[in-house]
Scaffold this motif. Structure first.
Motif, PDB file in Angstrom:
ATOM      1  N   ALA A  17      -9.835 -36.214 -37.195  1.00  0.00           N
ATOM      2  CA  ALA A  17      -9.096 -35.534 -38.265  1.00  0.00           C
ATOM      3  C   ALA A  17      -9.593 -34.097 -38.425  1.00  0.00           C
ATOM      4  N   VAL A  18     -10.890 -33.895 -38.375  1.00  0.00           N
ATOM      5  CA  VAL A  18     -11.457 -32.548 -38.490  1.00  0.00           C
ATOM      6  C   VAL A  18     -11.027 -31.704 -37.291  1.00  0.00           C
ATOM      7  N   LEU A  19     -11.080 -32.280 -36.100  1.00  0.00           N
ATOM      8  CA  LEU A  19     -10.683 -31.538 -34.908  1.00  0.00           C
ATOM      9  C   LEU A  19      -9.226 -31.102 -34.991  1.00  0.00           C
ATOM     10  N   LEU A  20      -8.342 -32.036 -35.409  1.00  0.00           N
ATOM     11  CA  LEU A  20      -6.930 -31.681 -35.509  1.00  0.00           C
ATOM     12  C   LEU A  20      -6.705 -30.585 -36.538  1.00  0.00           C
ATOM     13  N   ARG A  21      -7.395 -30.663 -37.667  1.00  0.00           N
ATOM     14  CA  ARG A  21      -7.234 -29.657 -38.701  1.00  0.00           C
ATOM     15  C   ARG A  21      -7.681 -28.292 -38.190  1.00  0.00           C
ATOM     16  N   ARG A  22      -8.677 -28.266 -37.334  1.00  0.00           N
ATOM     17  CA  ARG A  22      -9.172 -27.008 -36.776  1.00  0.00           C
ATOM     18  C   ARG A  22      -8.387 -26.589 -35.527  1.00  0.00           C
ATOM     19  N   GLY A  23      -7.364 -27.338 -35.197  1.00  0.00           N
ATOM     20  CA  GLY A  23      -6.553 -26.986 -34.041  1.00  0.00           C
ATOM     21  C   GLY A  23      -7.177 -27.391 -32.727  1.00  0.00           C
ATOM     22  N   LEU A  24      -7.995 -28.432 -32.741  1.00  0.00           N
ATOM     23  CA  LEU A  24      -8.658 -28.913 -31.530  1.00  0.00           C
ATOM     24  C   LEU A  24      -8.275 -30.362 -31.269  1.00  0.00           C
ATOM     25  N   ALA A  25      -8.354 -30.765 -30.015  1.00  0.00           N
ATOM     26  CA  ALA A  25      -8.122 -32.158 -29.641  1.00  0.00           C
ATOM     27  C   ALA A  25      -9.034 -32.485 -28.464  1.00  0.00           C
ATOM     28  N   VAL A  26      -9.413 -33.740 -28.340  1.00  0.00           N
ATOM     29  CA  VAL A  26     -10.189 -34.208 -27.196  1.00  0.00           C
ATOM     30  C   VAL A  26      -9.277 -35.116 -26.372  1.00  0.00           C
ATOM     31  N   ILE A  27      -9.146 -34.790 -25.099  1.00  0.00           N
ATOM     32  CA  ILE A  27      -8.256 -35.514 -24.194  1.00  0.00           C
ATOM     33  C   ILE A  27      -9.096 -36.066 -23.043  1.00  0.00           C
ATOM     34  N   THR A  28      -8.834 -37.316 -22.648  1.00  0.00           N
ATOM     35  CA  THR A  28      -9.511 -37.915 -21.500  1.00  0.00           C
ATOM     36  C   THR A  28      -8.642 -37.733 -20.262  1.00  0.00           C
ATOM     37  N   VAL A  29      -9.245 -37.239 -19.201  1.00  0.00           N
ATOM     38  CA  VAL A  29      -8.545 -36.996 -17.944  1.00  0.00           C
ATOM     39  C   VAL A  29      -8.404 -38.321 -17.192  1.00  0.00           C
ATOM     40  N   THR A  30      -7.195 -38.565 -16.706  1.00  0.00           N
ATOM     41  CA  THR A  30      -6.928 -39.751 -15.898  1.00  0.00           C
ATOM     42  C   THR A  30      -6.355 -39.284 -14.566  1.00  0.00           C
ATOM     43  N   GLY A  31      -6.930 -39.731 -13.476  1.00  0.00           N
ATOM     44  CA  GLY A  31      -6.419 -39.368 -12.163  1.00  0.00           C
ATOM     45  C   GLY A  31      -7.250 -38.290 -11.484  1.00  0.00           C
ATOM     46  N   HIS A  32      -6.759 -37.879 -10.327  1.00  0.00           N
ATOM     47  CA  HIS A  32      -7.529 -36.977  -9.461  1.00  0.00           C
ATOM     48  C   HIS A  32      -6.808 -35.662  -9.164  1.00  0.00           C
ATOM     49  N   SER A  33      -5.749 -35.349  -9.903  1.00  0.00           N
ATOM     50  CA  SER A  33      -4.954 -34.170  -9.576  1.00  0.00           C
ATOM     51  C   SER A  33      -5.652 -32.853  -9.865  1.00  0.00           C
ATOM     52  N   MET A  34      -6.731 -32.878 -10.646  1.00  0.00           N
ATOM     53  CA  MET A  34      -7.419 -31.626 -10.980  1.00  0.00           C
ATOM     54  C   MET A  34      -8.789 -31.504 -10.322  1.00  0.00           C
ATOM     55  N   LYS A  35      -9.098 -32.366  -9.374  1.00  0.00           N
ATOM     56  CA  LYS A  35     -10.365 -32.238  -8.649  1.00  0.00           C
ATOM     57  C   LYS A  35     -10.353 -30.953  -7.854  1.00  0.00           C
ATOM     58  N   PRO A  36     -11.403 -30.227  -7.779  1.00  0.00           N
ATOM     59  CA  PRO A  36     -12.756 -30.518  -8.221  1.00  0.00           C
ATOM     60  C   PRO A  36     -13.060 -30.056  -9.652  1.00  0.00           C
ATOM     61  N   ALA A  37     -12.149 -29.331 -10.304  1.00  0.00           N
ATOM     62  CA  ALA A  37     -12.438 -28.815 -11.653  1.00  0.00           C
ATOM     63  C   ALA A  37     -12.653 -29.932 -12.662  1.00  0.00           C
ATOM     64  N   LEU A  38     -11.827 -30.974 -12.597  1.00  0.00           N
ATOM     65  CA  LEU A  38     -11.925 -32.114 -13.512  1.00  0.00           C
ATOM     66  C   LEU A  38     -11.805 -33.403 -12.719  1.00  0.00           C
ATOM     67  N   SER A  39     -12.534 -34.416 -13.168  1.00  0.00           N
ATOM     68  CA  SER A  39     -12.516 -35.714 -12.500  1.00  0.00           C
ATOM     69  C   SER A  39     -11.981 -36.787 -13.435  1.00  0.00           C
ATOM     70  N   ASP A  40     -11.551 -37.883 -12.856  1.00  0.00           N
ATOM     71  CA  ASP A  40     -11.081 -39.030 -13.617  1.00  0.00           C
ATOM     72  C   ASP A  40     -12.171 -39.462 -14.597  1.00  0.00           C
ATOM     73  N   GLY A  41     -11.830 -39.580 -15.869  1.00  0.00           N
ATOM     74  CA  GLY A  41     -12.790 -39.982 -16.894  1.00  0.00           C
ATOM     75  C   GLY A  41     -13.434 -38.837 -17.640  1.00  0.00           C
ATOM     76  N   ASP A  42     -13.346 -37.612 -17.118  1.00  0.00           N
ATOM     77  CA  ASP A  42     -13.859 -36.459 -17.867  1.00  0.00           C
ATOM     78  C   ASP A  42     -13.077 -36.338 -19.172  1.00  0.00           C
ATOM     79  N   ARG A  43     -13.720 -35.774 -20.169  1.00  0.00           N
ATOM     80  CA  ARG A  43     -13.028 -35.448 -21.411  1.00  0.00           C
ATOM     81  C   ARG A  43     -13.015 -33.938 -21.546  1.00  0.00           C
ATOM     82  N   VAL A  44     -11.934 -33.418 -22.118  1.00  0.00           N
ATOM     83  CA  VAL A  44     -11.825 -31.984 -22.321  1.00  0.00           C
ATOM     84  C   VAL A  44     -11.516 -31.684 -23.785  1.00  0.00           C
ATOM     85  N   LEU A  45     -12.106 -30.611 -24.265  1.00  0.00           N
ATOM     86  CA  LEU A  45     -11.811 -30.115 -25.605  1.00  0.00           C
ATOM     87  C   LEU A  45     -10.690 -29.096 -25.453  1.00  0.00           C
TER      88      LEU A  45
END
Length: 152
Positions: A17-45
């Motif tokens: 709730a605090v993150l959304l109010r501040r305009g932030l979200a945490v998303i979990t990456v699924t899949g391999h389409s962004m390797k090597p920058a992001l991997s399956d299971g990484d979380r991004v702010l």
């Protein structure tokens, strides 16, 4: 010990709730389409942002269109991200810029107004503008500002 557990439980409920109010979200990456920058299971702010904050080479989170390229619901705006299928991709061109070669199925000389072109870093496994075409800014959730590596 009980106080610590109660505090941890409260924070796990309040943090989104605090993150959304501040305009932030945490998303979990699924899949391999962004390797090597992001991997399956990484979380991004993600900083929820309008088009003025999106720049070429940014990693962004955006909503994926439904069947036949249509969206089943209105644009996200500031709504919760529940039940939306999201993509994490790299921006390669913004509205008004030249359309990169082989980046969309039916290219125009320039990216149309209100649209952008995105691709995955691991293009062999990526669903992106090469298949979906130009994507509208109003489906952008925000810009990735931090990566948290998957545990394990």
């Amino acid at each position: 010990m009980t106080t610590i557990l109660v505090l941890a439980a409260a924070l796990s409920v309040l943090a989104p709730a605090v993150l959304l109010r501040r305009g932030l979200a945490v998303i979990t990456v699924t899949g391999h389409s962004m390797k090597p920058a992001l991997s399956d299971g990484d979380r991004v702010l993600v900083r929820r942002a309008g088009r003025s904050r999106v720049r070429p080479d940014d990693l962004i989170v955006l909503e994926m269109p439904g069947d036949a390229g249509a969206w089943p619901r209105p644009p996200l705006g500031t709504a919760a991200l529940d039940d939306r299928y999201l993509l994490v991709k790299r921006v390669v061109a913004l509205a008004g810029e030249p359309t990169p070669p082989e980046s969309v199925p039916e290219p125009a000389p320039r990216v149309p107004s209100g649209a952008l072109v995105v691709v995955g870093d691991n293009r062999r496994y990526s669903l992106d503008s090469r298949q979906l075409g130009y994507l509208p800014y109003d489906r952008v959730v925000g810009v990735v500002v931090r990566r948290f590596a998957a545990r394990g």
